[in-house]
Design an enzyme around this catalytic site. Structure first.
Site, PDB file in Angstrom:
ATOM      1  N   ARG A  97     -15.460   7.399   0.912  1.00 45.68           N
ATOM      2  CA  ARG A  97     -13.993   7.256   1.522  1.00 45.68           C
ATOM      3  C   ARG A  97     -13.017   8.422   0.931  1.00 45.68           C
ATOM      4  NH1 ARG A  97     -10.212   1.839   0.929  1.00 45.68           N
ATOM      5  NH2 ARG A  97      -8.167   2.859   1.860  1.00 45.68           N
ATOM      6  N   ASN A 151     -15.321  -1.872   7.959  1.00 43.35           N
ATOM      7  CA  ASN A 151     -14.302  -0.638   8.889  1.00 43.35           C
ATOM      8  C   ASN A 151     -15.218   0.334   9.210  1.00 43.35           C
ATOM      9  OD1 ASN A 151     -11.675  -1.803   9.346  1.00 43.35           O
ATOM     10  ND2 ASN A 151     -11.306  -1.475   6.945  1.00 43.35           N
ATOM     11  N   CYS A 173     -10.466  -9.174  10.970  1.00 41.32           N
ATOM     12  CA  CYS A 173      -9.418  -8.318  10.341  1.00 41.32           C
ATOM     13  C   CYS A 173      -8.383  -9.071   9.804  1.00 41.32           C
ATOM     14  CB  CYS A 173      -8.983  -7.227  11.454  1.00 41.32           C
ATOM     15  SG  CYS A 173      -7.659  -6.303  10.697  1.00 41.32           S
ATOM     16  N   HIS A 203      -6.860  -2.799  14.810  1.00 44.28           N
ATOM     17  CA  HIS A 203      -5.851  -2.043  14.357  1.00 44.28           C
ATOM     18  C   HIS A 203      -5.217  -1.331  15.371  1.00 44.28           C
ATOM     19  CE1 HIS A 203      -7.672  -1.438   9.916  1.00 44.28           C
ATOM     20  NE2 HIS A 203      -7.464  -2.526  10.495  1.00 44.28           N
ATOM     21  N   TYR A 258      -0.581  -0.297  11.859  1.00 43.92           N
ATOM     22  CA  TYR A 258      -1.483   0.888  12.303  1.00 43.92           C
ATOM     23  C   TYR A 258      -0.773   1.395  13.428  1.00 43.92           C
ATOM     24  CZ  TYR A 258      -4.639  -0.254   8.776  1.00 43.92           C
ATOM     25  OH  TYR A 258      -5.697  -0.442   7.468  1.00 43.92           O
TER      26      TYR A 258
END
Ligand code: G6P
Length: 447
Positions: A97, A151, A173, A203, A258
């Site tokens: 990440r 994700n 989510c 998102h 988002y």
């Protein structure tokens, strides 16, 4: 329904989020009757898995919930005969990440793990593993439901819709449930009384209508939302700006946090670049939150979920997960918002694609509550562009095709530059090479 207790499996069980899921099972011990909780991880996660397993046992003993906890690296053993499977994996752990966020930022692009360049690479690493799990489920627990939290949920669900033989899955989510909580807070009512009719993509979901005690209160709530404006629809992991009120009035829909990456792109980027220059990416913050959490988790006196876990963006995910399990298991026919195969729910989107929509949850699983919805022209273009990205990303993850991945990268609106996009793409491919066997098949045969 048999009296045999449920066997629930968490893949990525060593995650710092798992205590929240355990708390969710404990809260619902009477309606779920879980007898076995299997926590599965990979070798690199062994020590975290041990810590989480021990904490889960302490929590369960304290609550008198009578669930037996198993920890294992043997995924197939865990899946055998399972009833519900949560996938919450991070292929390459947090170090991957860090790269997903840092490399795009070094080139002046948003670095985020669920969208843009970083989201693409998280998808390329994650999709093949999730498809392997779904293939194992088709063999070892064909009646079990898979709930995927890994994700980017949008791309992973797109891949499941198009490429999985096992069809009992949904992407989950915490964004929709988070918006409902915040609206309920704004109205000073219990979240259980309020629900939003959502539609869109993960998102990239919009609230279309709001109901309190099943009465449509959209008009009055929308006014209150506009007055508050700051009504904190925010995630804990991003930078939040107030919306331009007249824009939201014109849109007539409730956006999710988002959406700021698209409707306020330059400010989001400027802020991320500024933070990055100071040495910070979200991944680095998450690393230090995790270190703090695991220190607490190792304390043999701790037997509850510590409140510090709520600093993570996915806080309350267990409510989303456990509500799903409880509604399927008890055939509740209530409404929850999840990612499922479209099949005509949103008329503008391919039937085989994934959508995030409010669904009725029964013993048969989630079914979109509204069919044939047409997206307003104001959001349709953006949603369709993200859908094209998701489709290309899922296809690239499955085929390992360089050019399909490149197309996904450059068609993403947060990249939108062919020269920089290709540079970042090549750097990320190289950086994540060991987790991309479909792109580098020769590496795996020589191993
Ligand atoms: C939000 C998103 C999740 C994401 C999480 C990240 O809740 O909905 O998809 O995983 O934030 O939180 P983190 O604390 O890892 O930045």
């Amino acid at each position: 329904m048999s009296n045999k207790g449920l066997k629930i499996v968490v893949i990525g069980g060593g995650s710092s989020y798992t205590p929240e899921f355990v708390e969710g099972l404990i809260k619902r011990k009477d309606e779920l009757n879980t007898s076995e909780l299997w926590l599965v991880d990979v070798e690199a996660g062994q020590s975290k898995l041990n810590t989480i397993g021990a904490l889960a046992e302490r929590m369960i003993v304290k609550a008198g919930a009578g669930i037996k906890v198993y920890t294992t690296l043997d995924r197939e053993k865990a899946l055998y005969g399972a009833d519900y499977v949560n996938t919450q994996i991070r292929v390459g752990q947090i170090a991957a990440r860090v790269l997903d966020e840092a490399i795009p930022l070094e080139h002046g692009l948003i670095g985020q793990e669920t969208n843009g360049a970083g989201g693409l690479f998280k998808a390329l690493r994650t999709v093949p593993v999730i498809l392997d799990i779904s293939e194992e489920m088709a063999r070892l627990c064909p009646d079990a439901w898979m709930f995927n939290f890994s994700n980017p949920v949008g791309v992973v669900t797109e891949a499941l819709c198009r490429y999985s033989k096992h069809k009992k899955f949904a992407g989950i989510c915490n964004v929709p449930i988070g918006i409902e909580r915040e609206l309920a807070k704004m109205m000073d009512i219990s979240p259980a009384r309020l629900r939003v009719d959502f539609a869109g993509l993960n998102h990239m979901v919009y609230g279309f209508k709001v109901f309190v005690d099943e009465l449509d209160v959209t008009a009055s709530l929308f006014e209150q939302f506009l007055q508050n404006n700051t009504a904190d629809m925010s995630s804990r992991n991003g930078y939040d700006y107030d919306w331009e009120r007249e824009f939201i009035r014109a849109l007539g829909l409730i956006p999710c946090s988002y959406h700021r990456y698209y409707y306020r792109a330059s400010d989001m980027l400027a802020h991320a670049v500024e933070e990055f220059a100071k040495g910070g990416t979200r991944a680095r913050k998450v690393e230090s939150i995790e270190a703090e959490l695991f220190k607490l988790y190792r304390d043999s006196e701790l037997d509850i979920k510590p409140p510090q876990l709520e600093q993570r963006g996915g806080a309350y995910y267990s409510d989303a997960a456990c509500n799903m399990i409880a509604s399927i298991h008890n055939n509740k026919a209530d409404i929850q918002t999840v990612d499922v195969v479209n099949n005509g729910a949103i008329a503008d989107i391919d039937d085989q694609s994934a959508v995030e929509v409010s669904c009725k949850i029964t013993r048969l699983g989630p079914m979109p509550a509204i069919m044939g919805r047409k997206l307003p022209v104001s959001v349709k273009g953006l949603v369709m562009q993200i859908k094209s990205f998701e489709q290309l990303a899922a296809q690239a993850a499955v085929t390992g095709d360089y050019h399909t991945g490149l197309l996904a990268m450059i068609t993403n609106p947060l990249v939108a530059n062919d020269i920089i996009g290709k540079k970042v793409y090549d750097r990320l491919l190289e950086a994540h090479r060991q987790y991309l066997p479909r792109f580098y098949p020769a590496d795996s045969t020589s191993r």
